[in-house]
Structures are given as C-alpha cells and as structure tokens.
Enzyme design. Sequence first.
Site, mmCIF file in Angstrom:
data_model
loop_
_atom_site.group_PDB
_atom_site.id
_atom_site.type_symbol
_atom_site.label_atom_id
_atom_site.label_comp_id
_atom_site.label_asym_id
_atom_site.label_seq_id
_atom_site.Cartn_x
_atom_site.Cartn_y
_atom_site.Cartn_z
ATOM 1 N N HIS A 82 0.838 -1.194 0.000
ATOM 2 C CA HIS A 82 0.000 0.000 0.000
ATOM 3 C C HIS A 82 0.872 1.243 0.000
ATOM 4 C CE1 HIS A 82 -3.450 2.575 0.845
ATOM 5 N NE2 HIS A 82 -2.655 3.216 1.687
ATOM 6 N N ASP A 161 -15.262 2.613 8.500
ATOM 7 C CA ASP A 161 -14.210 3.538 8.083
ATOM 8 C C ASP A 161 -14.741 4.544 7.069
ATOM 9 O OD1 ASP A 161 -11.423 4.530 7.617
ATOM 10 O OD2 ASP A 161 -11.843 3.713 5.627
ATOM 11 N N ARG A 168 -14.719 12.722 9.546
ATOM 12 C CA ARG A 168 -13.460 13.390 9.908
ATOM 13 C C ARG A 168 -13.134 14.504 8.933
ATOM 14 N NH1 ARG A 168 -9.759 8.676 9.261
ATOM 15 N NH2 ARG A 168 -8.105 10.218 9.529
ATOM 16 N N SER A 183 -7.490 3.588 9.868
ATOM 17 C CA SER A 183 -8.281 3.664 8.643
ATOM 18 C C SER A 183 -7.613 2.869 7.518
ATOM 19 C CB SER A 183 -8.441 5.143 8.256
ATOM 20 O OG SER A 183 -8.943 5.281 6.954
ATOM 21 N N LYS A 187 -8.601 -1.306 6.018
ATOM 22 C CA LYS A 187 -8.905 -1.667 4.626
ATOM 23 C C LYS A 187 -7.997 -2.782 4.114
ATOM 24 C CE LYS A 187 -9.149 2.835 4.011
ATOM 25 N NZ LYS A 187 -9.522 4.232 3.753
HETATM 26 N N1 URA Z 1 -6.230 7.592 3.785
HETATM 27 C C1 URA Z 1 -7.135 6.783 4.376
HETATM 28 O O1 URA Z 1 -7.538 5.780 3.817
HETATM 29 N N2 URA Z 1 -7.568 7.112 5.600
HETATM 30 C C2 URA Z 1 -7.173 8.199 6.257
HETATM 31 O O2 URA Z 1 -7.611 8.433 7.353
HETATM 32 C C3 URA Z 1 -6.251 9.048 5.623
HETATM 33 C C4 URA Z 1 -5.783 8.711 4.388
#
Ligand code: URA
Length: 433
Positions: A82, A161, A168, A183, A187
């Site tokens: 990632h 999320d 947020r 977050s 994923k």
């Molecule tokens: N990318 C994400 O997937 N989550 C975040 O909180 C910030 C950047």
Amino acid sequence: MRMVDLIEKKRDGKELSKEEIEFIIKGYTCEEIPDYQMSAFAMAVYFQNMTDQERAALTMAMVESGDQIDLSAIEGIKVDKHSTGGVGDTTTLVLAPLVASVGVPVAKMSGRGLGHTGGTIDKLEAIKGFSVEITSQQFTDLVNKNKVAVVGQSGNLTPADKKLYALRDVTATVNSIPLIASSIMSKKIASGADAIVLDVKTGAGAFMKDLSQAEELAKAMVDIGNNLGRNTIAIISDMSQPLGFAIGNALEVKEAIDTLKGEGPKDLLELCLSLGSQMVLLAGKTNTLAEARLLLEDAITTRKGLETLKTFLLAQGGDPSVVDDVTKLPTAQFQIDVPAKESGYLSNIVADKIGVAAMLLGAGRATKESVIDLAVGIELRKKVGDYVEAGEALVSLHSNEANVDEVIRRVYESYTVTPKKVKPPTLIYKEIR
Ligand code: URA
Ligand code: CA
C-alpha cells in the site's frame, strides 16, 4: 454502556477497552450513535491519542464492521502493498507482475479514486480490452494459475471507516495518526492480506509533508499490523518531486513497461526493487532481503516480469501486444514542450503542483463524476539535480486541448532553477519494521 461516558473517558485521556471501542464502532455503523457524538469522540482522539491496544482494537472493529475478503483458496502467503498517495506513483503496475514472476501471489484489489491521475484500475484500462470485472472465483483461479490478478473493489468493505473518514473530513479530525493508521490498516486487513508492505510517502506531494510525521505514521501502521498478526513493514520514500517521469494513465503504463524492460527511470526502479524485495521476503520466498532483490533484478534482466505482465493482461481480456508496441496505447492529440526560461540546476519540482497540472489536462478526477482522459498527462524531462539549458524542455505536456496556458503557468510555478549545483533528494529515507 453509554456513548457520552466513553467520549468523556477519552476526553480525559483514559484508555478505552476493546469492548468499549467495539461498542462505539458497532453503534456508529448501525446508526445508533449519531454523527455529533462520533465527531466529539474523533476530536477527543485527536487531542488525547490512543494506546497501541486501542489502535489495534479500533482497526479490528472497523474490519469487522463489514465484509472480509477470504483469500485462503489462494496458495501461499498473500502480501499486499500500500502506498499512501503520491504523484505519478507507478509502483503497483511494475510490482504486481514483477513480484508474481518470482512466484509470490499478488491478489490485488484496487480502486479508481480521486486524484492527480486515476487509480491502478484506470491505468490498466488504458490497455484495450482489459477488465477487472471478474468474479471472485475467477480472481482466485487466476492468482493460483498466473500468480497475479487485479479485481475491482466490491462488497461492503469497512463501512465504519467509510462513514468515519467522511465525518473526519468535515470535522477537522483527518490529521490524527491513530485515526489515519487504523483507517488504512482496516482496509488492508479486510481485503485479506496476510502480510503488508507499506510505502509511506513524505514531501510536498504526500499526505505527510515532513519526515518525522511520516515516520510516526509508518510506526503506527506497522505496530497495528503486527499486533493483529499481520507481518507488516514500512518504507518511507520521497515524494517531494514526482516518482519517475510519467504522470498520466497511459503514460504510466508505458513507464511501467519500460521499467520491466530495465529501461525505466532510476528512482521508480529503485523503489520497486526495495518494496518488491520486502514483499518477496515477507512471502517467505527467500531468507534475506539481498536474495530477494537478486531474484527481482534477475526477473528484469531475463524479462520474466515483462512476460508475466503479458500473461496477466491476456488473462483479463487485455491486448498483450501493447507490451511490445507501446504506440498501441491511447495517445494525445498534442505534445507540447515547456522550455526552461533560464539555465541552471533544478532544485525543486513541487510534486503536488505538477500533479494538479496533470489533473487539469484531464489525467485525474477532481470529483467522483469526472471523466478521465487516459491519453493525457505530463512527462518530466528533467528532475531535481539535473542541469537544464535555457530553451530545453522541462516537461512535455500530452494534451487533447490546444490551449494549455493555465497548465504551463502551473508547471513554471512548480519548477525552481538555481545557478548552484544541487544534490538529488534521498529516495528512501528509512525502513521500519
Ligand atoms: N487515507 C485513508 O484511507 N484514511 C485516512 O484516514 C487518511 C488517508
Ligand atoms: Ca511515474
């Protein structure tokens, strides 16, 4: 349990239990806990931080808020990579076939997303016929057979999320290390990764502009991964200037092909070899990083990675002959060089500014509804540290519009030329495990 008591507890800097965090995330996902309480909670976390145990519990609660992809029918250790954003980051297009070619399964789930260019899927769609619309059974079969496949995001992954990230965004609580780290990691874990290699960018084009922040985020993610039983490592890499030369979808496909031929930009190749060796090592293919790197270098020299790219494209309906003839990729109507105004050394190419210029040409999406032009983008002709003569091209614009005045203005804004010699920036700052 009452949400108001948990907000108060976090506000006062106390540690929440796993059960309390699960209560919050479950309640928020099923809309028993309203946005206003969740906002207050996010702000409390922003100021009071979270312990390692809290971060792991938050990540797992978000994973469990939706579907989890089961990759157990795929043989071997599934390592996911990632990158935390960036400009012209072509690494996935190179790494997927390269790492697969040495026998490491790459089961990539990818998206489109907003940004300066499209996501991995958009880029791959520059290849005629290529499709990510495959069933999960086909996906599994393809990875078992060819060691690599890419599928579009489907199902209901980490809905908690998705909701929290959007909240947020409008409550000034995005920039919190525990919230960002959980977050991203939720994923990756929900997507079925056994092990995770993170490429945390730092610099103007990155989410984390300075190195110490990038390092803190990397450590947070590595800790979460390891606490949840996923072998995780991170590399912190430079994103002060764009990676490689190409920014744009078809342009980046060409750049990835060049790199697999051993003829790509040095920085892109180096980052791919670094990230790739970590993937090979985590997958258990070799005992050391050095051996892993040799395997990958060999796959480039022998063009094994390039052959795997062809196999992968063909298996998903794509025309593999583009690999030998890149003129088959979409091309823009106009190619316009932007000349240097003065001679000297390039001391800065502000990555995000150049990225926005590429987006203005149509290479990326500003909103979910924007349509991408796969052919357009920007090719850098010079990078930081290079010498340029006045009149020589700094970049070439690939455009389907004749009028590119605004784009040119932004290119000049992002380039700085100085009379003094300049050292190119460090590419890889650190490795965190
Ligand atoms: N990318 C994400 O997937 N989550 C975040 O909180 C910030 C950047
Ligand atoms: Ca690039």
